[in-house]
Design a protein around this motif. Structure first.
Motif, mmCIF file in Angstrom:
data_model
loop_
_atom_site.group_PDB
_atom_site.id
_atom_site.type_symbol
_atom_site.label_atom_id
_atom_site.label_comp_id
_atom_site.label_asym_id
_atom_site.label_seq_id
_atom_site.Cartn_x
_atom_site.Cartn_y
_atom_site.Cartn_z
ATOM 1 N N VAL A 48 0.838 -1.205 0.000
ATOM 2 C CA VAL A 48 0.000 0.000 0.000
ATOM 3 C C VAL A 48 0.874 1.256 0.000
ATOM 4 C CG1 VAL A 48 -1.644 1.334 1.379
ATOM 5 C CG2 VAL A 48 -2.014 -1.114 1.020
ATOM 6 N N LEU A 49 1.916 1.263 0.815
ATOM 7 C CA LEU A 49 2.803 2.424 0.861
ATOM 8 C C LEU A 49 3.593 2.596 -0.438
ATOM 9 C CD1 LEU A 49 4.098 2.167 4.535
ATOM 10 C CD2 LEU A 49 2.456 3.808 3.596
ATOM 11 N N LEU A 50 3.984 1.496 -1.059
ATOM 12 C CA LEU A 50 4.657 1.586 -2.357
ATOM 13 C C LEU A 50 3.712 2.136 -3.425
ATOM 14 C CD1 LEU A 50 6.696 -1.734 -2.338
ATOM 15 C CD2 LEU A 50 7.647 0.584 -2.389
ATOM 16 N N TYR A 51 2.465 1.683 -3.412
ATOM 17 C CA TYR A 51 1.477 2.234 -4.344
ATOM 18 C C TYR A 51 1.292 3.722 -4.101
ATOM 19 C CZ TYR A 51 -0.259 -1.920 -6.706
ATOM 20 O OH TYR A 51 -0.383 -3.010 -7.510
ATOM 21 N N TYR A 52 1.218 4.111 -2.848
ATOM 22 C CA TYR A 52 1.062 5.523 -2.509
ATOM 23 C C TYR A 52 2.215 6.338 -3.106
ATOM 24 C CZ TYR A 52 0.895 9.799 0.246
ATOM 25 O OH TYR A 52 0.850 11.117 0.633
ATOM 26 N N GLY A 53 3.432 5.863 -2.936
ATOM 27 C CA GLY A 53 4.589 6.554 -3.483
ATOM 28 C C GLY A 53 4.562 6.625 -5.001
ATOM 29 N N GLU A 54 4.214 5.513 -5.632
ATOM 30 C CA GLU A 54 4.159 5.482 -7.100
ATOM 31 C C GLU A 54 3.069 6.407 -7.631
ATOM 32 O OE1 GLU A 54 5.645 3.698 -9.770
ATOM 33 O OE2 GLU A 54 7.265 3.130 -8.439
ATOM 34 N N ILE A 55 1.915 6.399 -6.997
ATOM 35 C CA ILE A 55 0.809 7.246 -7.443
ATOM 36 C C ILE A 55 1.176 8.718 -7.283
ATOM 37 C CG2 ILE A 55 -1.547 7.954 -6.879
ATOM 38 C CD1 ILE A 55 -2.046 4.947 -6.185
ATOM 39 N N ARG A 56 1.782 9.057 -6.156
ATOM 40 C CA ARG A 56 2.188 10.453 -5.924
ATOM 41 C C ARG A 56 3.282 10.876 -6.919
ATOM 42 N NH1 ARG A 56 -0.385 13.940 -2.866
ATOM 43 N NH2 ARG A 56 1.586 14.767 -2.146
ATOM 44 N N LYS A 57 4.209 9.976 -7.188
ATOM 45 C CA LYS A 57 5.306 10.300 -8.102
ATOM 46 C C LYS A 57 4.791 10.530 -9.520
ATOM 47 C CE LYS A 57 9.410 8.239 -10.165
ATOM 48 N NZ LYS A 57 10.178 7.008 -10.286
ATOM 49 N N ARG A 58 3.918 9.653 -9.964
ATOM 50 C CA ARG A 58 3.436 9.725 -11.348
ATOM 51 C C ARG A 58 2.234 10.661 -11.502
ATOM 52 N NH1 ARG A 58 6.451 5.982 -13.727
ATOM 53 N NH2 ARG A 58 7.031 4.126 -12.572
ATOM 54 N N GLY A 59 1.589 11.019 -10.397
ATOM 55 C CA GLY A 59 0.433 11.910 -10.465
ATOM 56 C C GLY A 59 -0.711 11.324 -11.264
ATOM 57 N N THR A 60 -0.921 10.041 -11.131
ATOM 58 C CA THR A 60 -1.939 9.356 -11.924
ATOM 59 C C THR A 60 -3.247 9.217 -11.153
ATOM 60 O OG1 THR A 60 -2.465 7.353 -13.134
ATOM 61 C CG2 THR A 60 -1.139 7.081 -11.182
ATOM 62 N N SER A 61 -4.323 9.159 -11.898
ATOM 63 C CA SER A 61 -5.623 8.880 -11.287
ATOM 64 C C SER A 61 -6.216 7.602 -11.865
ATOM 65 C CB SER A 61 -6.581 10.048 -11.521
ATOM 66 O OG SER A 61 -6.830 10.186 -12.910
ATOM 67 N N ARG A 62 -5.431 6.903 -12.654
ATOM 68 C CA ARG A 62 -5.893 5.655 -13.274
ATOM 69 C C ARG A 62 -4.973 4.502 -12.870
ATOM 70 N NH1 ARG A 62 -9.611 6.668 -17.278
ATOM 71 N NH2 ARG A 62 -9.737 8.843 -17.889
ATOM 72 N N PRO A 63 -5.542 3.313 -12.709
ATOM 73 C CA PRO A 63 -4.703 2.147 -12.411
ATOM 74 C C PRO A 63 -3.695 1.905 -13.532
ATOM 75 C CG PRO A 63 -7.017 1.644 -12.048
ATOM 76 C CD PRO A 63 -6.965 2.991 -12.711
ATOM 77 N N SER A 64 -2.521 1.435 -13.165
ATOM 78 C CA SER A 64 -1.460 1.247 -14.139
ATOM 79 C C SER A 64 -0.783 -0.105 -13.919
ATOM 80 C CB SER A 64 -0.429 2.375 -13.988
ATOM 81 O OG SER A 64 0.749 2.074 -14.667
#
Length: 125
Positions: A48-64
C-alpha cells in the motif's frame, strides 16, 4: 525519492523486526500461524505504501500495470532478501518458504486493494 519515504521507513521497520531473535517476543501471546499473519500484514502495508509513493510520483488517477509490476517486483525481491538474511546472517531466525508465501500473499492483498480502490475514479461525479 521523497514520495517513497513512508515505504522506505516501513521497509526498515520490517527488516529490524524480522532480524530480532524470537526470544524478544516470548511474552507476547501467540497462536499457531501468527508468524505468517504478521508477514502478510507487513507486506500488505508495504504494498500500500509503495502504491502511494508510485501514485504520488506519477500523479496518476488511473490504475497502471507498470505501477503494479514495480510494486510486486520490489516487494518480492525484498521478501527474498529478508528470507536470505534469515538463512545466512540472522541464523537464530528460520528462513521458511511459507514466510515467503505469506509475504507474497500480503503483496497480493495490497495489489487487490489498489485495483479495487484506485478504480473508484470512474464512479466519482
Amino acid at each position: 525519492m521523497k514520495h517513497y519515504i513512508w515505504s522506505l521507513l516501513w521497509s526498515v521497520i520490517i527488516l529490524v523486526l524480522c532480524s530480532l531473535p524470537s526470544e524478544t517476543t516470548a511474552d507476547v501471546p501467540k497462536f499457531p500461524g501468527i508468524d505468517k499473519l504478521v508477514h502478510t500484514g507487513f507486506f500488505f502495508v508495504l504494498a500500500v505504501l509503495l502504491y502511494y509513493g508510485e501514485i504520488r510520483k506519477r500523479g496518476t488517477s488511473r490504475p497502471s500495470l507498470r505501477i503494479s509490476v514495480n510494486v510486486v517486483l520490489f516487494s518480492v525481491l525484498f521478501a527474498l532478501l529478508i528470507e536470505y538474511l534469515q538463512w545466512q546472517i540472522f541464523t537464530y531466525r528460520s528462513a521458511e518458504a511459507w514466510d515467503l508465501f505469506a509475504d507474497v500473499v500480503g503483496t497480493g492483498m495490497g495489489v487487490f486493494a489498489y485495483l479495487l480502490l484506485h478504480n473508484t475514479y470512474r464512479y466519482e461525479e
